[in-house]
Write a protein that holds these residues in place. Structure first.
Motif, mmCIF file in Angstrom:
data_model
loop_
_atom_site.group_PDB
_atom_site.id
_atom_site.type_symbol
_atom_site.label_atom_id
_atom_site.label_comp_id
_atom_site.label_asym_id
_atom_site.label_seq_id
_atom_site.Cartn_x
_atom_site.Cartn_y
_atom_site.Cartn_z
ATOM 1 N N HIS A 92 -2.679 0.157 -3.117
ATOM 2 C CA HIS A 92 -2.989 -1.305 -3.441
ATOM 3 C C HIS A 92 -3.109 -2.031 -2.057
ATOM 4 N N ARG A 93 -4.026 -3.054 -2.159
ATOM 5 C CA ARG A 93 -4.501 -3.734 -0.935
ATOM 6 C C ARG A 93 -3.434 -4.965 -0.743
ATOM 7 N N PRO A 94 -2.575 -5.356 0.273
ATOM 8 C CA PRO A 94 -1.484 -6.168 0.497
ATOM 9 C C PRO A 94 -2.391 -7.694 0.535
ATOM 10 N N ASP A 95 -1.818 -8.500 0.118
ATOM 11 C CA ASP A 95 -2.307 -9.926 0.160
ATOM 12 C C ASP A 95 -2.250 -10.312 1.752
ATOM 13 N N ALA A 96 -3.051 -10.406 2.268
ATOM 14 C CA ALA A 96 -3.116 -10.665 3.817
ATOM 15 C C ALA A 96 -2.207 -12.000 4.283
ATOM 16 N N HIS A 153 -0.216 -13.662 2.593
ATOM 17 C CA HIS A 153 1.229 -13.334 2.193
ATOM 18 C C HIS A 153 1.769 -12.582 3.274
ATOM 19 N N SER A 182 4.672 -6.251 0.388
ATOM 20 C CA SER A 182 3.632 -5.793 0.042
ATOM 21 C C SER A 182 3.124 -6.044 -1.284
ATOM 22 N N GLY A 183 4.202 -6.152 -2.121
ATOM 23 C CA GLY A 183 4.067 -6.263 -3.582
ATOM 24 C C GLY A 183 3.859 -4.916 -4.282
#
Length: 324
Positions: free
Chosen positions: A66-70, A72, A187-188
Motif C-alpha cells: 500500500h502506498r501511503p498518502d504523502a 497525510h 499509513s492507513g
C-alpha cells in the motif's frame, strides 16, 4: 489646515523609530528563543523520533503493498515532531536542578534560555502537535495524546518516572512504541509482523539501554535530586553491565524475528543491530581514568553508541525497503 494639524516625523524622531524599528528586535529575540528551545529538546533525539514514526509507517505500508498518502504522512510527522519538542523541553525544565549540578551546557542550565520562555514553548508545541495530528486522523490524535501524557509522566514533579530506573525504562519504552504505532496508523494500514518485531525490539532497546545509559556520569546531580536510578543505587559498573547484556539479548531476539519473518528490511536491521550492540558492549567497558576522573567521551560512550546504533538500524531498514 490638515497639514498644520498632522505632525511630521523626522527620521531621528523617537516615534518614527518606534513605528518602524521595534518589530525587528522582537523577531530576533523570538527566533533566538525558538533556536534555543530546539537545542534544549536535543536535535538528535528529535530526528530519531521522526525516523521511528516514518519507519513504522513505511514498513507497514510496504508489507501491505500500500502506498501511503504523502501529505497525510508529512502532516503526521510534523505533529509528532512538535509533540517531541514539547516533551523534551518540559524534561529540560524539570531537570534544571540536576543539570546545573552536573554542569550541563544546555540552554536552560546555562541560563541562555529562561524557564518562562521554555514553559511557553512546552504549551505552544503541545497544542501544535495536537492540532496537526487532527489533520492526520483521529487515531494519530489519540497516539499523540498518549505520547504527550507519557512524556509528562516521565518528568512531572511528584510522579516523575525518571526518578527510578524501572519506571523510566517502562515509560520510555512505551513512548517509543507509541511512536511506531502512530506511524503505522498514519499509513492507513494494519500492523504487520515485520513492523511489530522491529518496533518491539527497538522500543525495548530504548527502555533497557538508553534509559539506563543516559544516567552514566550524571550520578552526582541525580543523587542530589533524590533519584533512585540503577547507576545511583548500584554504581556505573553495574549499569554498564546491564546495558551490554541487554544489547546482546535484544540482538538474539531481533535475529530470531528476522529469521521468522524473512523480509529484507528486517534482515538488514538485524545485521546493523548486531554490529551496534557489539559497539555498545565495547563502550560499556570501565572508562579509562584521566587525572583521577573519567573523560566525558568515555562516560557518555554507551549512550552515544546506542544512539548511533538506532540511526544505523533505522536507516538500514529504510535503505533495504527502497531496494526491495
Amino acid at each position: 489646515m490638515t497639514q498644520a494639524l498632522t505632525p511630521r516625523l523626522s527620521p531621528s524622531s523617537p516615534s518614527a523609530i518606534t513605528a518602524f524599528d521595534t518589530p525587528w528586535p522582537s523577531l530576533v529575540s523570538t527566533a533566538r528563543t525558538v533556536r534555543l528551545c530546539l537545542r534544549e529538546a536535543r536535535p538528535l533525539v528529535q530526528v530519531m523520533f521522526v525516523l521511528r514514526f516514518v519507519t513504522g509507517a513505511l514498513l507497514t505500508a510496504s508489507a501491505a503493498h500500500h502506498r501511503p498518502d504523502a501529505p497525510h504522512l508529512l502532516i503526521g510527522t510534523a505533529a509528532w515532531w512538535a509533540a517531541t519538542v514539547s516533551v523534551y523541553v518540559f524534561n529540560g525544565v524539570s531537570d534544571l536542578r540536576e543539570d546545573r549540578a552536573n554542569r550541563s551546557q544546555r540552554p536552560l542550565a546555562s541560563g541562555r534560555l529562561t524557564e518562562v520562555a521554555a514553559r511557553r514553548a512546552v504549551v505552544v508545541t503541545a497544542l501544535a502537535g495536537l492540532l496537526l495530528s487532527c489533520a492526520a486522523g483521529w487515531r494519530v490524535v489519540e497516539a499523540t495524546a498518549v505520547f504527550l501524557a507519557l512524556g509528562y509522566a516521565y518528568s512531572a514533579p511528584r510522579i516523575a518516572a525518571k526518578c527510578r530506573s524501572w519506571s523510566a525504562s517502562g515509560v520510555t519504552c512505551a513512548a517509543a512504541g507509541t511512536t511506531y504505532i502512530a506511524g503505522v496508523v498514519s499509513s492507513g494500514s494494519e500492523l504487520t509482523a515485520e513492523a511489530a518485531v522491529f518496533a518491539l525490539v527497538l522500543s525495548l532497546g530504548v527502555g533497557l539501554i538508553a534509559a539506563v545509559a543516559k544516567d552514566l556520569g550524571s550520578t552526582r546531580g541525580d543523587a542530589l535530586a533524590g533519584r533512585r536510578t540503577l547507576a545511583v543505587i548500584r554504581g556505573d559498573r553495574s549499569a554498564r553491565r546491564f546495558c551490554a547484556a541487554s544489547g546482546g539479548a535484544l540482538t538474539l531476539v531481533l535475529t530470531a524475528g528476522a529469521l521468522w519473518v524473512h523480509e529484507l528490511p528486517l534482515d538488514a536491521a538485524a545485521a546493523a543491530f548486531a554490529v551496534g550492540a557489539l559497539c555498545v558492549a565495547g563502550r560499556c567497558l570501565p572508562p579509562r581514568m584521566k587525572s583521577g576522573t573519567a573523560g566525558e567521551a568515555n562516560v557518555r560512550g554507551p549512550y552515544r553508541s546506542w544512539m548511533a546504533t538506532q540511526y544505523a538500524v533505522h536507516l538500514a531498514a529504510l535503505a533495504a525497503l527502497a531496494l526491495a
